[in-house]
Design an enzyme around this catalytic site. Sequence first.
Site, PDB file in Angstrom:
ATOM      1  N   ILE A   1      -6.386  -0.094   3.449  1.00 56.02           N
ATOM      2  CA  ILE A   1      -5.545   0.191   4.604  1.00 56.02           C
ATOM      3  C   ILE A   1      -4.106  -0.174   4.228  1.00 56.02           C
ATOM      4  CG2 ILE A   1      -7.327  -0.020   6.369  1.00 56.02           C
ATOM      5  CD1 ILE A   1      -6.513  -2.839   6.891  1.00 56.02           C
ATOM      6  N   ASP A   2      -3.150   0.413   4.917  1.00 55.25           N
ATOM      7  CA  ASP A   2      -1.748   0.241   4.562  1.00 55.25           C
ATOM      8  C   ASP A   2      -1.284  -1.199   4.728  1.00 55.25           C
ATOM      9  OD1 ASP A   2      -1.694   2.996   4.225  1.00 55.25           O
ATOM     10  OD2 ASP A   2      -0.957   3.356   6.261  1.00 55.25           O
ATOM     11  N   LYS A   3      -0.222  -1.534   4.044  1.00 57.01           N
ATOM     12  CA  LYS A   3       0.360  -2.883   4.118  1.00 57.01           C
ATOM     13  C   LYS A   3       0.599  -3.313   5.564  1.00 57.01           C
ATOM     14  CE  LYS A   3       4.639  -5.366   3.006  1.00 57.01           C
ATOM     15  NZ  LYS A   3       5.982  -5.275   2.397  1.00 57.01           N
TER      16      LYS A   3
ATOM     17  N   ARG B   1      -1.651   8.072  10.752  1.00 53.96           N
ATOM     18  CA  ARG B   1      -0.201   8.140  10.956  1.00 53.96           C
ATOM     19  C   ARG B   1       0.301   9.575  10.833  1.00 53.96           C
ATOM     20  NH1 ARG B   1       1.800   3.895   6.639  1.00 53.96           N
ATOM     21  NH2 ARG B   1       3.841   4.382   7.560  1.00 53.96           N
TER      22      ARG B   1
END
Length: 308
Positions: free
Chosen positions: A138-140, A238
Amino acid sequence: MTQITLVVDEELDGLRLDQYLAESVENKSRSYLQKLIQDKRVSLNGKYCKNRHLVKMGDVVEVSLPEPRLLSGKAEAIPLEIIYEDEDLLVVNKPQNMVVHPAAGNETGTLVNALMYHCKGQLSTINGVIRPGIVHRIDKDTSGLLVVARNDVAHQGLAAQLADHTMIRCYEAVALGTIREEKITVNAPIGRHPNQRLKMAVLHEGRPAVTHITVKERFRDHTYITARLETGRTHQIRVHMAYLNHPLLGDERYGGTQKKFNLIGQVLHAKSLGFRHPVTGEEMIFESKLPDSFQKVLITLRAQMGKE
């Protein structure tokens, strides 16, 4: 170190030095080449020049390419919120602002560094030394649940569930605008943005991507949603929300900036994770609570609507 010698030909006569190198040296970004010029690893007719110097036909350009530095994860004593753990896998609740695995510019302080310390290096080897144990990411600036494989058998079993879309991955998020529909399925392929390499985009030639969206709560200018992933492309939720013209609150990259909430990233949390244990076959489902920053946004939005 690798030494490259180039001679400017008529076709590239008159370009800036950094532009010339970008056209002449394969597989290197312009920013990387500009850094080489600044570090005096590039000479023009035996002299060091600046990026903006114009080259001429017949000029001799010499480039010294440093040997690539191999990245590897190092164990670091970083606290982890572990939801579940056994000898085959563990489920971790990753905080916002933590990178999952080391990369250039983020070589320490990552989830992998923390996992290597906690697991004493006993992680699956399928994704190499940079991403040991990492089955999905998963993204930062996205928080929430990840499953980590402690051995290759577990990794292969979990990866197979990702591939056949049987792993359950549900996120909660706040999007800009009011979504009128109760449920939306976005089936739109995603690929690398043609002009901005740090972004993804809906593209006809992209890879298949499907997201199932359900509205949980509506506010004056925002909507609280659940998003269930059927596929797992980079930045999928997103990108799909931006495609619907409802980018996620706080997502500056995809148009969801709103400074009044003082956010450090998108309001997106991987809340639910379900899978079949790759060794025992047991069906497992995990839930995590929303981070404080997410809850504060909801409290503010409800207050604006006169809700408790």
